[in-house]
Design an enzyme around this catalytic site. Structure first.
Site, mmCIF file in Angstrom:
data_model
loop_
_atom_site.group_PDB
_atom_site.id
_atom_site.type_symbol
_atom_site.label_atom_id
_atom_site.label_comp_id
_atom_site.label_asym_id
_atom_site.label_seq_id
_atom_site.Cartn_x
_atom_site.Cartn_y
_atom_site.Cartn_z
ATOM 1 N N ARG A 64 89.315 38.117 53.920
ATOM 2 C CA ARG A 64 89.405 36.915 53.074
ATOM 3 C C ARG A 64 88.717 37.111 51.726
ATOM 4 O O ARG A 64 89.084 36.472 50.741
ATOM 5 C CB ARG A 64 88.892 35.696 53.841
ATOM 6 C CG ARG A 64 89.851 35.303 54.984
ATOM 7 C CD ARG A 64 89.278 34.260 55.904
ATOM 8 N NE ARG A 64 88.062 34.677 56.578
ATOM 9 C CZ ARG A 64 88.025 35.368 57.730
ATOM 10 N NH1 ARG A 64 89.142 35.726 58.327
ATOM 11 N NH2 ARG A 64 86.885 35.690 58.279
ATOM 12 N N GLU A 101 75.618 42.429 66.354
ATOM 13 C CA GLU A 101 74.873 41.859 67.473
ATOM 14 C C GLU A 101 74.721 42.891 68.596
ATOM 15 O O GLU A 101 73.654 43.054 69.165
ATOM 16 C CB GLU A 101 75.590 40.607 67.985
ATOM 17 C CG GLU A 101 74.780 39.825 68.986
ATOM 18 C CD GLU A 101 75.463 38.519 69.367
ATOM 19 O OE1 GLU A 101 74.925 37.849 70.258
ATOM 20 O OE2 GLU A 101 76.512 38.183 68.786
#
Length: 181
Positions: A64, A101
């Site tokens: 994006r 993560e």
């Protein structure tokens, strides 16, 4: 930014609960992109504090950030630099690894995408934990860019990404914030 602009942009973003996993609210900007007025307003506002300054390149983070960054680059008459996931660019690249993560990822850009000393604005749709944006700043600086700012439509301030960039000495421009994840 004035409240009307923030409300207008906020209303043009679709929130999708429990995507990509339970407890996460996905902030979908495709609805903003499809609204000509909101899209134009977001592009104008992203770079407003630096309007009139010499900007050589706008760097956008896949995917994006390509849409927003390309529009911003056009608006400020600058070149555009795509920052992509490893293995997506066809020419000689430079890269930076960053922590996820669980595990790590790598972003890269063409080694000849900019010249040392060029003034660059980094653009993406959203900043959360800031891992990808921080890696992008390091990547741009690796080639000698002066990173003028990092600009995002959406900030998730509870996750601390914008603050992480500010600690690197990069001014951060966000247009709207959403609490939580």
């Amino acid at each position: 930014m004035n409240a009307d602009i923030g409300t207008d942009l906020r209303n043009s973003i679709r929130s999708i609960p429990d995507y990509p996993k339970p407890g996460i609210v996905f902030r979908d900007i495709t609805t903003l992109l499809g609204n000509a007025r909101a899209f134009r307003r977001a592009v104008d506002e992203l770079v407003q504090p630096w309007a009139g300054m010499k900007i050589d390149k706008v760097a956008g983070i896949e995917a994006r950030g390509f849409i927003l960054g390309g529009a911003v680059a056009h608006q400020v008459s600058a070149g555009f630099v795509p920052i992509r996931k490893k293995g997506k660019l066809p020419h000689k690249t430079v890269n930076v690894a960053y922590a996820l993560e669980y595990g790590e990822d790598i972003i890269e850009m063409h080694a000849d995408a900019l010249v040392a000393g060029e003034r660059v604005v980094l653009v993406d749709d959203l900043i959360a934990t800031g891992g990808t944006a921080e890696a992008a700043v390091k990547l741009l600086r690796q080639l000698g860019a002066e990173v003028l700012a990092a600009c995002f439509v959406i900030d998730l301030p509870d996750l601390g990404g914008a603050e992480k960039l500010r600690k690197l000495g990069v001014p951060v421009r966000t247009l709207i914030g959403f609490e939580g994840h």
